[in-house]
Design a protein around this motif. Structure first.
Motif, PDB file in Angstrom:
ATOM      1  N   GLU A   1       0.837  -1.205   0.000  1.00 27.81           N
ATOM      2  CA  GLU A   1       0.000   0.000   0.000  1.00 27.81           C
ATOM      3  C   GLU A   1       0.869   1.252   0.000  1.00 27.81           C
ATOM      4  N   PHE A   2       1.941   1.226   0.766  1.00 27.73           N
ATOM      5  CA  PHE A   2       2.857   2.362   0.816  1.00 27.73           C
ATOM      6  C   PHE A   2       3.512   2.591  -0.549  1.00 27.73           C
ATOM      7  N   ARG A   3       3.971   1.527  -1.173  1.00 26.25           N
ATOM      8  CA  ARG A   3       4.613   1.648  -2.481  1.00 26.25           C
ATOM      9  C   ARG A   3       3.648   2.193  -3.521  1.00 26.25           C
TER      10      ARG A   3
ATOM     11  N   GLN B   1       2.364   9.084  -4.800  1.00 27.38           N
ATOM     12  CA  GLN B   1       1.802  10.361  -5.262  1.00 27.38           C
ATOM     13  C   GLN B   1       1.149  11.120  -4.115  1.00 27.38           C
ATOM     14  N   TRP B   2       0.533  10.431  -3.188  1.00 27.98           N
ATOM     15  CA  TRP B   2      -0.090  11.073  -2.030  1.00 27.98           C
ATOM     16  C   TRP B   2       0.953  11.875  -1.254  1.00 27.98           C
ATOM     17  N   TYR B   3       2.119  11.294  -1.038  1.00 31.30           N
ATOM     18  CA  TYR B   3       3.203  11.969  -0.319  1.00 31.30           C
ATOM     19  C   TYR B   3       3.745  13.147  -1.126  1.00 31.30           C
TER      20      TYR B   3
ATOM     21  N   ASN C   1       5.332  15.684   1.605  1.00 30.22           N
ATOM     22  CA  ASN C   1       5.819  14.896   2.733  1.00 30.22           C
ATOM     23  C   ASN C   1       6.938  13.959   2.293  1.00 30.22           C
ATOM     24  N   PRO C   2       7.880  13.677   3.192  1.00 28.94           N
ATOM     25  CA  PRO C   2       8.911  12.684   2.853  1.00 28.94           C
ATOM     26  C   PRO C   2       8.247  11.324   2.576  1.00 28.94           C
TER      27      PRO C   2
END
Length: 170
Positions: free
Chosen positions: A78-80, A84-86, A91-92
C-alpha cells in the motif's frame, strides 16, 4: 590512411566496449536476480556492497505470530502504491518499522526474508560506530540508494541490552 584506421579502430573499440558492458550488466543481473544484496556504510566512502549476494530467504521460512508478515507485506505494498499522495503533500516518502524481541527471535531473519520478497537490498548502519555524529547519520541516510530496505541492527541490540539490564536490576 592511418587517421581513418585509428577512427575505425576507435569506433570499433567503443562498440565492443558498449557490447561488453551490456553483456557484463546482463550477467551481473542474472547473478543477483534471486539474491539479496547487503550494503554497509563506510562513512565518507558511502555505501558499499558487503560480501557476496545472498540467496533470498523465503518469507514463509521465518516463524512469526500468525498474520504479522502478511500485515507488514500488505502495508509495504500500500505504501509503495501511494507515492503520489506523499508527493502531492510535500511529505517525505519513507516508511519505518520497529521490530523488537529477544536476540534470536527472528528480527534479522524477517528483514532478510522481507527484503527478498519485495526485491530490495539491505543497508546496514551501525549506530554504535565510533565517532558517528548526527550530521554523519543524516548524510548516510540521505545517501541510501533507492529501492533499498534499511536496517539499524545496533539500535535493536541496544534496546534489548537496556531491557535486560532493567530486568536484571529488579
Amino acid at each position: 590512411g592511418l587517421g581513418s584506421l585509428r577512427r575505425a579502430a576507435s569506433i570499433n573499440a567503443e562498440y565492443m566496449g558498449e557490447e561488453f558492458l551490456g553483456e557484463a550488466k546482463q550477467a551481473s543481473t542474472l547473478d543477483t536476480e534471486d539474491k539479496t544484496l547487503i550494503y554497509t556504510n563506510w562513512g565518507v566512502q558511502g555505501w558499499q556492497q558487503f560480501g557476496h549476494p545472498r540467496r533470498k530467504r523465503p518469507l514463509h521460512s521465518v516463524i512469526l505470530d500468525d498474520g504479522v508478515a502478511e500485515m507488514i507485506l500488505r502495508d509495504i505494498q500500500e505504501f509503495r502504491d501511494s507515492s503520489q499522495w506523499y508527493i502531492d503533500r510535500g511529505n517525505p516518502y519513507r516508511r519505518g518499522y520497529l521490530l523488537h524481541g529477544t536476540p534470536g527471535s527472528g528480527k534479522s531473519s524477517f528483514i532478510s526474508a522481507l527484503a527478498g520478497e519485495i526485491g530490495y537490498s539491505i543497508c546496514v548502519l551501525s549506530l554504535g560506530r565510533h565517532g558517528l555524529t548526527d550530521d554523519q547519520l543524516d548524510h548516510a541516510l540521505s545517501q541510501v540508494p533507492q529501492n533499498r530496505s534499511f536496517y539499524w541492527k545496533i539500535l535493536t541490540m541496544h534496546l534489548w541490552r537496556g531491557d535486560q539490564q532493567r530486568m536484571d536490576s529488579r
